[in-house]
Every structure is written in structure tokens, then in C-alpha cells.
Design an enzyme around this catalytic site. Structure first.
Site, PDB file in Angstrom:
ATOM      1  N   CYS A   1      24.185  -9.901  -0.681  1.00  0.00           N
ATOM      2  CA  CYS A   1      23.491 -11.101  -1.157  1.00  0.00           C
ATOM      3  C   CYS A   1      24.024 -12.346  -0.449  1.00  0.00           C
ATOM      4  O   CYS A   1      23.767 -12.542   0.721  1.00  0.00           O
ATOM      5  CB  CYS A   1      23.587 -11.203  -2.677  1.00  0.00           C
ATOM      6  SG  CYS A   1      22.365 -12.356  -3.392  1.00  0.00           S
TER       7      CYS A   1
ATOM      8  N   HIS B   1      22.088  -6.177  -4.771  1.00  0.00           N
ATOM      9  CA  HIS B   1      23.412  -5.966  -5.374  1.00  0.00           C
ATOM     10  C   HIS B   1      23.605  -4.493  -5.779  1.00  0.00           C
ATOM     11  O   HIS B   1      23.302  -4.121  -6.907  1.00  0.00           O
ATOM     12  CB  HIS B   1      23.554  -6.830  -6.625  1.00  0.00           C
ATOM     13  CG  HIS B   1      23.704  -8.283  -6.352  1.00  0.00           C
ATOM     14  ND1 HIS B   1      24.930  -8.902  -6.246  1.00  0.00           N
ATOM     15  CD2 HIS B   1      22.768  -9.254  -6.169  1.00  0.00           C
ATOM     16  CE1 HIS B   1      24.751 -10.192  -6.012  1.00  0.00           C
ATOM     17  NE2 HIS B   1      23.455 -10.436  -5.949  1.00  0.00           N
TER      18      HIS B   1
ATOM     19  N   GLU C   1      26.253  -2.992  -6.630  1.00  0.00           N
ATOM     20  CA  GLU C   1      27.311  -2.830  -7.642  1.00  0.00           C
ATOM     21  C   GLU C   1      26.835  -3.018  -9.077  1.00  0.00           C
ATOM     22  O   GLU C   1      27.476  -2.561 -10.034  1.00  0.00           O
ATOM     23  CB  GLU C   1      28.454  -3.809  -7.349  1.00  0.00           C
ATOM     24  CG  GLU C   1      28.245  -5.242  -7.808  1.00  0.00           C
ATOM     25  CD  GLU C   1      27.219  -6.039  -7.012  1.00  0.00           C
ATOM     26  OE1 GLU C   1      26.822  -7.120  -7.468  1.00  0.00           O
ATOM     27  OE2 GLU C   1      26.816  -5.575  -5.913  1.00  0.00           O
TER      28      GLU C   1
END
Length: 352
Positions: free
Chosen positions: A157, A269, A271
């Protein structure tokens, strides 16, 4: 013995000595060359480092979270989800602090095996902040790779956007556009994505999930589009492997990699599916979402295993490792991050 015989004898010994000298020079040359080739081979060999340590760059603290810890006056942080994602892939983390001089980053980079540039919400024009630290890291990593010292970088990002802006040459007008995407999206792969470094060995089932399911978490108000690469002559160095579309149908670059250096970036993202739990964000937590997003950090950590950097000793390693810091439960305070690590006061915070 005649004068003629003496001359022949002297000529014989002269030729013998000359031949020996040439042979010694040739032997020395090949010894040096082979030794150098061996050093080069070791960098690129299949003997991997099974104890990789990855640096994660911190960034300016938000005013909101800064207000929650007024006495501590923390001014930089790392979201714990990035640390967990790296650890789940079989590596350890060292925090990289902002606001340091180039020597600090050079010394640290020569001890670790790769750098992760996280997402977040900070500006790139703050002095001695996230972008300045990123500039040092980017320049040092290029120098290492040019010298045959394999050193990867991965940006997510904001970190991905920073990679492209650094490659563009930082200017007052940043090489990115406004782009609003706060949805979970599939990836629209390029036609030749299977020949890329990032996706050439990706299992078919993961590719299918990424292609057909809304599993990539997007949370950004800026993005990089193809025109950003063309306008700054980056198409020869950077290769786009996937796109996605924002709420206004703007096609933005979702994944990219450098053609020569082991530098990689994704706009989404990976994660968050496994490690961020704020209900209002609607992150995908299905088995398929977690499985598909797991791939990206697994890939990056495998890249970092190709680096042979190390700390001088276990004692030195232990001084740097993130286990020296305690994550705070920030989700209960209203933060978008479930947990955060906080670092030394520096006197300035982000205005976001």
C-alpha cells in the site's frame, strides 16, 4: 664449452624462467577469478538462509494514537499485523526507526536480509520521516544488488507507492494519483503474469482465488496507474503483474516488481485477513482469503532467505530484535490496527 654452447644454455634457462613466470601469472589469474566466481555464486546459490531477519520501517505516529499515550510521547510505530505476517512466514523482525542518518541504515541493512515497507497514513514530505528513511533504504539496496549482494524489498500500500515515487525521483508533485478504494477486490492479472518472479510458481488454487474472489483488502486514497510509469520512464525497469479497479472504476496497479532488482510491491494489504479484526472494516477472514493472502509474505520471506547478511553474534541480534518491545492493544482504543508497537519520542507526529 664454447661461446655458442654458453649462449644456447643461457637462452634455454631464460625461456624456462619466462615460461614459469607466465604459468605463475596464469595460475594466479585463474585462482583469483575462480575465487571471485565462487563468491558470486554463493550469493545466488541454492544454499538458503533459514534464519532470515527482516527490517520493518516504522512511520510517523498519528495524532489520534499519540493522544492516547501523552506521557510516553511515542512518535513512531509499526502495526503488529505486519510483524505477525512476517513471523508466520518463518522470519523474525527488526524495527527500522525513522529520523536517522544514512550510516544507521547502512549498518542495519548489512545485518538483515530484507526490508518491508508497510502501509499506513503518513505524508512523504515530512523531514526525516518515512519517505526520507525509505530513500536511504532504496538507494542502499540498489547499491548492494548492483554489487551482487542479493537484498530484497517489499512494499504494501503506502510502502508500494513510496517505492514507485522513489524510483520516479522525489518531487513536489508526487508521481501518484487520487484513488479511492476501500473494498475487497479480485486481481486482474496481466497476460504474461506467469512469467514474473512473483507469480511464476504460485499454486493454481491460489491464483484462482485471487482471480475470482474478493480477497485483496484495499484501503487507500492514492494509487499508481500505468500512466505514472509511462510519464516517468519506468516501464523498462518495472513490470506490472496485476490491476484492480477502485470505486470510480479507475484501473490502478495492484502488483508490480522490478525487472532487475528483487523489489516488489502490492497496493493491497495481505496481512489484514489473518491479523486485523475491526468489524466495521469488513476484512475477508475466510479460509480462502487467509490462504491466498498468506502467499505474498511466504514469497517475500523466501526471497529474503537468499541474503546471507547476519548479525555478528546472538547477543547483538538480541539487542535489535522486536521482542525488546511490547505491542499495545490499540484496537480497544478505536484504532484501525488491532495492535501496535511504539518507538522512541522524536518530537513530531503525522498530521493524519
Amino acid at each position: 664449452m664454447s661461446c655458442y654452447d654458453d649462449c644456447v644454455s643461457l637462452n634455454f634457462w631464460f625461456q624456462l624462467i619466462t615460461m614459469k613466470g607466465v604459468l605463475i601469472i596464469i595460475a594466479a589469474y585463474f585462482l583469483y577469478f575462480c575465487k571471485g566466481a565462487s563468491r558470486t555464486f554463493n550469493v545466488q546459490s541454492n544454499v538458503l538462509n533459514d534464519r532470515p531477519i527482516i527490517g520493518v520501517l516504522s512511520q510517523e505516529q498519528s495524532i489520534y494514537l499519540h493522544s492516547k499515550y501523552p506521557e510516553e510521547n511515542y512518535t513512531s510505530y509499526i502495526a503488529a499485523s505486519y510483524v505477525k505476517d512476517i513471523e508466520s512466514a518463518g522470519a523474525r523482525v527488526v524495527p527500522i526507526l525513522i529520523g536517522k542518518d544514512r550510516r544507521y541504515y547502512e549498518e542495519l541493512i548489512n545485518k538483515i536480509n530484507g526490508v518491508f515497507l508497510p502501509g499506513g497514513a503518513t505524508f512523504f514530505n515530512q523531514s526525516n520521516g518515512f519517505a526520507d528513511a525509505g530513500q536511504h533504504i532504496y538507494d542502499i539496496a540498489k547499491e548492494l544488488n548492483d554489487a551482487g549482494d542479493y537484498f530484497p524489498i517489499f512494499g504494501t500500500c503506502l510502502g508500494f507507492e513510496l517505492l514507485i515515487i522513489l524510483a520516479s525521483g522525489r518531487d513536489k508533485i508526487e508521481n501518484r494519483i487520487r484513488c479511492y478504494s476501500y473494498n475487497n477486490l479480485p486481481l486482474n492479472f496481466t497476460r504474461d503474469y506467469r512469467s514474473s518472479k512473483m507469480f511464476k510458481e504460485t499454486p493454481r488454487d491460489i491464483i484462482n482465488i485471487l482471480k475470482t474472489k474478493d480477497v485483496t483488502v484495499n484501503a487507500h486514497q492514492f494509487c499508481i496507474v500505468d500512466e505514472n510509469l509511462k510519464s516517468h520512464n519506468l516501464t523498462d525497469d518495472w513490470r506490472v503483474t496485476a490491476h484492480s479497479n477502485d470505486e470510480y472504476n479507475v484501473e490502478f496497479i495492484a502488483s508490480i516488481e522490478h525487472r532487475r532488482y528483487p523489489f516488489y510491491g502490492v497496493q493491497f494489504h495481505p496481512e489484514k485477513s489473518a491479523f486485523e479484526w475491526k468489524r466495521s472494516k469488513n476484512y475477508p477472514h475466510s479460509f480462502e482469503a487467509v490462504k491466498a493472502n498468506r502467499y505474498f509474505m511466504d514469497f517475500f520471506v523466501q526471497e529474503c532467505r537468499k541474503s546471507r547478511h547476519s548479525f555478528a553474534s546472538a547477543t547483538e541480534e538480541n539487542r535489535y530484535i522486536i521482542y525488546n518491545y511490547e505491542p499495545r492493544f490499540t484496537g480497544v482504543l478505536g484504532s484501525a490496527y488491532h495492535q501496535c508497537y511504539f518507538f522512541e519520542p522524536r518530537g513530531t507526529v503525522s498530521y493524519k
